[in-house]
Design an enzyme around this catalytic site. Structure first.
Site, PDB file in Angstrom:
ATOM      1  CG  HIS A 107      -9.392   6.415  -4.819  1.00  0.00           C
ATOM      2  ND1 HIS A 107      -9.156   7.669  -4.316  1.00  0.00           N
ATOM      3  CD2 HIS A 107      -8.397   5.637  -4.365  1.00  0.00           C
ATOM      4  CE1 HIS A 107      -8.054   7.648  -3.590  1.00  0.00           C
ATOM      5  NE2 HIS A 107      -7.574   6.420  -3.597  1.00  0.00           N
ATOM      6  CG  ASP A 118      -6.115   4.105  -1.769  1.00  0.00           C
ATOM      7  OD1 ASP A 118      -5.400   5.003  -2.274  1.00  0.00           O
ATOM      8  OD2 ASP A 118      -7.174   4.358  -1.163  1.00  0.00           O
ATOM      9  CE1 TYR A 152     -15.476 -13.090  10.004  1.00  0.00           C
ATOM     10  CE2 TYR A 152     -15.775 -13.197  12.375  1.00  0.00           C
ATOM     11  CZ  TYR A 152     -15.445 -13.809  11.186  1.00  0.00           C
ATOM     12  OH  TYR A 152     -15.095 -15.132  11.172  1.00  0.00           O
ATOM     13  CE1 TYR A 188      -8.140 -16.221  12.887  1.00  0.00           C
ATOM     14  CE2 TYR A 188      -7.240 -18.437  12.937  1.00  0.00           C
ATOM     15  CZ  TYR A 188      -7.954 -17.432  13.535  1.00  0.00           C
ATOM     16  OH  TYR A 188      -8.494 -17.623  14.781  1.00  0.00           O
ATOM     17  CG  ASN A 229     -11.222 -14.578   5.853  1.00  0.00           C
ATOM     18  OD1 ASN A 229     -11.855 -15.124   4.960  1.00  0.00           O
ATOM     19  ND2 ASN A 229     -11.188 -15.049   7.092  1.00  0.00           N
TER      20      ASN A 229
END
Length: 146
Positions: free
Chosen positions: A22, A66, A116, A134, A136
């Site tokens: 978690h 989460d 990053y 873009y 990611n």
């Protein structure tokens, strides 16, 4: 082979997803992301030949996001002045809505270099062959309740 597991998920990736706890973070990186250099302290899993949407769809079938943080999904912001369109973000939002049930408010955006830096602390990085720029994203693992 196993029943009920998306075939795109390799044994190596399933092991990594199972090991994650978690709050651990997973990066799904596009083809331009410096996965090996950013992921020196992480597990890097190569999935060249697969797009980020297919990987995201499969990962979210077995890994919860989460629910204890407002934005368990983070995208890399477009650099100011970069004339790039990001239609893949809409695809990500649709996949997340379909798999998680929550809407786009759980998706945050982080400046490129900050992304990053956060990725350096990720548990694992999946290096896809995604060609969109873009594309990611970082996922924070939730609690498995079933």
């Amino acid at each position: 082979m196993l029943k009920g597991i998306p075939k795109i998920l390799s044994p190596e990736l399933l092991k990594v997803l199972c090991e994650m706890g978690h709050g651990d973070r997973l990066v799904i990186a596009d083809g331009n992301f410096p996965a090996e250099s950013i992921g020196k302290n992480a597990k890097v899993i190569r999935m060249d030949g697969h797009g980020a949407c297919a990987v995201l769809e499969a990962v979210l079938q077995v890994m919860p996001l989460d629910t204890y943080v407002p934005q368990p999904v983070t995208l890399m912001q477009v650099m100011p002045g970069d004339p790039v369109e990001t239609p893949i973000w809409d695809e990500y939002a649709a996949i997340i809505r379909r798999q998680d049930g929550r809407d786009g408010e759980i998706i945050g955006h982080v400046e490129r270099f900050a992304f990053y830096e956060q990725a350096r602390d990720a548990y694992a990085i999946i290096a896809t062959g995604e060609g969109a720029l873009y594309a990611n994203l970082m996922l924070q693992k939730g609690v498995v309740t079933e």
